[in-house]
Every structure is written in structure tokens, then in C-alpha cells.
Design an enzyme around this catalytic site. Structure first.
Site, PDB file in Angstrom:
ATOM      1  N   HIS A 168      64.658 -36.216  -3.269  1.00  0.00           N
ATOM      2  CA  HIS A 168      64.875 -37.599  -3.064  1.00  0.00           C
ATOM      3  C   HIS A 168      65.462 -38.133  -1.898  1.00  0.00           C
ATOM      4  O   HIS A 168      66.162 -37.392  -1.147  1.00  0.00           O
ATOM      5  CB  HIS A 168      65.479 -38.277  -4.390  1.00  0.00           C
ATOM      6  CG  HIS A 168      67.091 -37.652  -4.553  1.00  0.00           C
ATOM      7  ND1 HIS A 168      67.084 -36.411  -5.124  1.00  0.00           N
ATOM      8  CD2 HIS A 168      68.017 -38.154  -4.241  1.00  0.00           C
ATOM      9  CE1 HIS A 168      68.529 -36.363  -4.914  1.00  0.00           C
ATOM     10  NE2 HIS A 168      69.028 -37.216  -4.341  1.00  0.00           N
ATOM     11  N   HIS A 188      68.172 -39.082   5.104  1.00  0.00           N
ATOM     12  CA  HIS A 188      67.577 -37.619   5.143  1.00  0.00           C
ATOM     13  C   HIS A 188      67.255 -37.198   3.595  1.00  0.00           C
ATOM     14  O   HIS A 188      67.449 -37.804   2.636  1.00  0.00           O
ATOM     15  CB  HIS A 188      68.985 -36.567   5.547  1.00  0.00           C
ATOM     16  CG  HIS A 188      69.917 -36.820   4.758  1.00  0.00           C
ATOM     17  ND1 HIS A 188      70.960 -38.002   4.419  1.00  0.00           N
ATOM     18  CD2 HIS A 188      70.248 -35.817   3.676  1.00  0.00           C
ATOM     19  CE1 HIS A 188      71.896 -37.692   3.411  1.00  0.00           C
ATOM     20  NE2 HIS A 188      71.461 -36.396   2.840  1.00  0.00           N
TER      21      HIS A 188
END
Length: 183
Positions: free
Chosen positions: A40, A123
Site C-alpha cells: 500500500h 513510496h
């Protein structure tokens, strides 16, 4: 409940990155790889949140999602946070992604929740290093990875159950989701 707010990559993006990292996973035994079904993009980590605050937050996040449009993102290039975390960079609509993260964090603060006060760095965490593991070979190996773009159209409030996943990892469960509907 231990909560965070996140976006999830498409199934194709997950498969593509999992395939690209296959050889590296075998070559880097000093890394604890995140499971692909749990990958995620965290927008805000909230920690332990009570039921009343969760309800208030959920209402606020629904309004945030209604104001923000879907995003076109891709994954590409690797990096590390010190000698502890291996990550893949997020590319594409990153300015709008940062704006969404800022709105999520502001909503959490208005719900009287504590949110980390540091710049948002888009990220996806791939792995965490065990003691003494060198992340640099992994960064180099994945540095040229360029994933295909996908559209993110949902915002998720996720509950993290520490130690409840395979091998004692965390298990993530979506608590609520909202479509990104802004223009």
C-alpha cells in the site's frame, strides 16, 4: 484500533513488481519482504484510535475523497531509508498525491488525532532489513524497475493487526473505503 490511511496499487502493478523482485528475494535472505497483498501507499499513520474518533475520522475522510480526483500512478526506481527499509518510488500524479496526503493528515488532526509532522515521501515499502543486512544491492537491482501506470480511485482506512499475519507479520484489514470523486 491501530489505523492508517492508504491507497492500494492495482493487481497488475503488484504482480509486475512481485515478478521483478523475485530473483532479489531469493538472493537477499537478510530482508523481511512485505507480502504483496498488503502492499500500500501510506498517506497517514494514525496509531491506536478509539471508536468515537474513528467514526469522526471516517466522516472526514469521506469528504476528503469526494474533493480529490482519481490519480494516475506508477512504481519505479528503488531507494532505502537508512539501513532498515527498502522501498519503491511512486511516480505519476505525485503533486496531487501529496495534496491528498496533506488533506488526509489535516482531517486526522481535526479529528484530534496525532499525525507525524514530516514531509510526505511517496513510496511503497518492499522489505525491512534484519540486523546487519546491506540494502544497497537491492536498491541497485531494482533501480531500473519501471512499472506501468494504473489509476487509483479509492481511499482506504486500514486497521493493522500486529502479529496476526503469516509468520507473525501484521495483517491489514480495510475498515472503510471511499471513491475519489473530485475534478
Amino acid at each position: 484500533m491501530r489505523l492508517f490511511v492508504a491507497l492500494t496499487p492495482s493487481a497488475d502493478a503488484v504482480t509486475e513488481l512481485w515478478t521483478a523482485s523475485e530473483a532479489l528475494r531469493a538472493e537477499q535472505p537478510g530482508l523481511r519482504w512485505a507480502l504483496p497483498d498488503q502492499w500500500h501507499l501510506t498517506l497517514a499513520f494514525l496509531g491506536e484510535v478509539g471508536e468515537v474518533a474513528t467514526s469522526d475520522l471516517a466522516e472526514r475522510l469521506g469528504r476528503v475523497a469526494a474533493r480529490h480526483p482519481p490519480l494516475v500512478l506508477s512504481l519505479g526506481g528503488a531507494g532505502r531509508f537508512g539501513n532498515r527499509v527498502l522501498w519503491i518510488r511512486v511516480r505519476g500524479d505525485t503533486d496531487r498525491l501529496r495534496c491528498l496526503a496533506a488533506s488526509v493528515r489535516a482531517s486526522a488532526r481535526r479529528a484530534r488525532l496525532s499525525v507525524e509532522d514530516r514531509p510526505y515521501r511517496p513510496h511503497l515499502t518492499l522489505a525491512r532489513a534484519r540486523d546487519g543486512a546491506d540494502l544497497q544491492p537491492a536498491v541497485v537491482a531494482l533501480g531500473g524497475f519501471e512499472g506501468r501506470a494504473w489509476t487509483v480511485d479509492e481511499l482506504h482506512l486500514v486497521c493493522s493487526h500486529l502479529g496476526a499475519g503469516p509468520g507473525g507479520t501484521a495483517r491489514h484489514e480495510t475498515h472503510a473505503s471511499w471513491p475519489l470523486r473530485g475534478r
